[in-house]
Design a protein around this motif. Sequence first.
Motif, short mmCIF file in Angstrom:
data_model
loop_
_atom_site.label_atom_id
_atom_site.label_comp_id
_atom_site.label_asym_id
_atom_site.label_seq_id
_atom_site.Cartn_x
_atom_site.Cartn_y
_atom_site.Cartn_z
N SER A 180 32.46 -52.42 7.26
CA SER A 180 31.85 -51.70 8.38
C SER A 180 30.77 -52.56 9.03
O SER A 180 30.38 -53.60 8.50
N ARG A 181 30.31 -52.12 10.18
CA ARG A 181 29.14 -52.77 10.80
C ARG A 181 27.97 -52.57 9.85
O ARG A 181 27.61 -51.45 9.50
N ARG A 182 27.38 -53.68 9.39
CA ARG A 182 26.36 -53.60 8.37
C ARG A 182 24.97 -53.43 8.98
O ARG A 182 24.61 -54.12 9.94
N TYR A 183 24.21 -52.49 8.41
CA TYR A 183 22.85 -52.22 8.88
C TYR A 183 21.83 -52.36 7.75
O TYR A 183 20.73 -51.81 7.83
N ASP A 184 22.16 -53.11 6.71
CA ASP A 184 21.30 -53.23 5.54
C ASP A 184 19.92 -53.77 5.90
O ASP A 184 19.76 -54.57 6.84
N GLY A 185 18.93 -53.36 5.10
CA GLY A 185 17.57 -53.85 5.24
C GLY A 185 17.34 -55.06 4.37
O GLY A 185 18.30 -55.66 3.90
N PRO A 186 16.07 -55.44 4.21
CA PRO A 186 14.87 -54.63 4.47
C PRO A 186 14.31 -54.72 5.88
O PRO A 186 13.32 -54.06 6.18
N LEU A 187 14.90 -55.55 6.75
CA LEU A 187 14.30 -55.72 8.08
C LEU A 187 15.38 -55.65 9.15
O LEU A 187 15.62 -56.60 9.89
N GLY A 188 16.02 -54.47 9.24
CA GLY A 188 16.99 -54.22 10.29
C GLY A 188 16.30 -53.94 11.61
O GLY A 188 15.07 -54.01 11.73
N LYS A 189 17.09 -53.58 12.60
CA LYS A 189 16.56 -53.39 13.95
C LYS A 189 15.46 -52.34 14.00
O LYS A 189 14.40 -52.55 14.61
N SER A 190 15.68 -51.20 13.36
CA SER A 190 14.67 -50.13 13.38
C SER A 190 13.41 -50.54 12.65
O SER A 190 12.29 -50.22 13.07
N ASP A 191 13.58 -51.26 11.54
CA ASP A 191 12.42 -51.73 10.78
C ASP A 191 11.62 -52.73 11.59
O ASP A 191 10.38 -52.70 11.60
N ARG A 192 12.33 -53.62 12.28
CA ARG A 192 11.63 -54.60 13.13
C ARG A 192 10.87 -53.91 14.25
O ARG A 192 9.75 -54.31 14.60
N ALA A 193 11.46 -52.87 14.82
CA ALA A 193 10.78 -52.13 15.89
C ALA A 193 9.47 -51.54 15.37
O ALA A 193 8.43 -51.60 16.06
N ALA A 194 9.51 -50.99 14.16
CA ALA A 194 8.30 -50.39 13.59
C ALA A 194 7.23 -51.46 13.34
O ALA A 194 6.04 -51.27 13.64
N VAL A 195 7.65 -52.60 12.79
CA VAL A 195 6.70 -53.67 12.48
C VAL A 195 6.12 -54.27 13.74
O VAL A 195 4.89 -54.48 13.84
N VAL A 196 6.96 -54.56 14.73
CA VAL A 196 6.48 -55.17 15.97
C VAL A 196 5.59 -54.18 16.73
O VAL A 196 4.60 -54.57 17.34
#
Length: 204
Positions: free
Chosen positions: A140-156
């Motif tokens: 499948s399309r992989r969305y594993d962390g620890p620093l996926g797109k949503s995580d990066r948005a939160a950090v940035v």
Amino acid sequence: MPSIYGLKPAFQNLLRPLAARLARKGVTANQVTCLALALSLLLGGVLFVWPVPVLFILLPLWLPVRMALNAVDGILAREYGQKSILGCYLNELADILSDAALYLPFVRLPDFGADWVLLFIFLAAFTETAGIIGPLAGASRRYDGPLGKSDRAAVVGLLGLLVACLPLPAVFPWVFPILSLLLCLTCVNRVRHGIAEARSATPN
């Protein structure tokens, strides 16, 4: 590994009424995708040209809106019969381009180190590419962390808030090296889990 992406189903449930209203008005998923891209490019351009610390408060204000738009375009595509080949390309490429545009202004802030910021931008794109390759490998399309797109948005977004409100020069130089290491781990996780998934789906 844990990722904010796990909250996506609940986030989508909150946005379904908005998606329904947009669908009734004739708004398409591709239009929402293009709007999010255009506004991200605009904000990134403004911050790059005018890297005034107080303006970085716009990042934590915009990034949740962008995440909402990304969720809405997915709902419109899946639940309102708007999936398209063009939409597949737009969805992935617009995210990578938007990320790069929103991260690039940190190059103009000497506390972070331009080389590390550029490495972070490259690794973010590389990590998303690793996730996109999943279906090509039979996973499948992989969305594993620890620093996926949503995580990066939160950090940035948090970084933008800190830049605007709390100068921390002793801490800032370490931020992007650490984030780059987390992106490397994210990429490894996506490849490793994608391979495991594809192998488990292959008949013996």
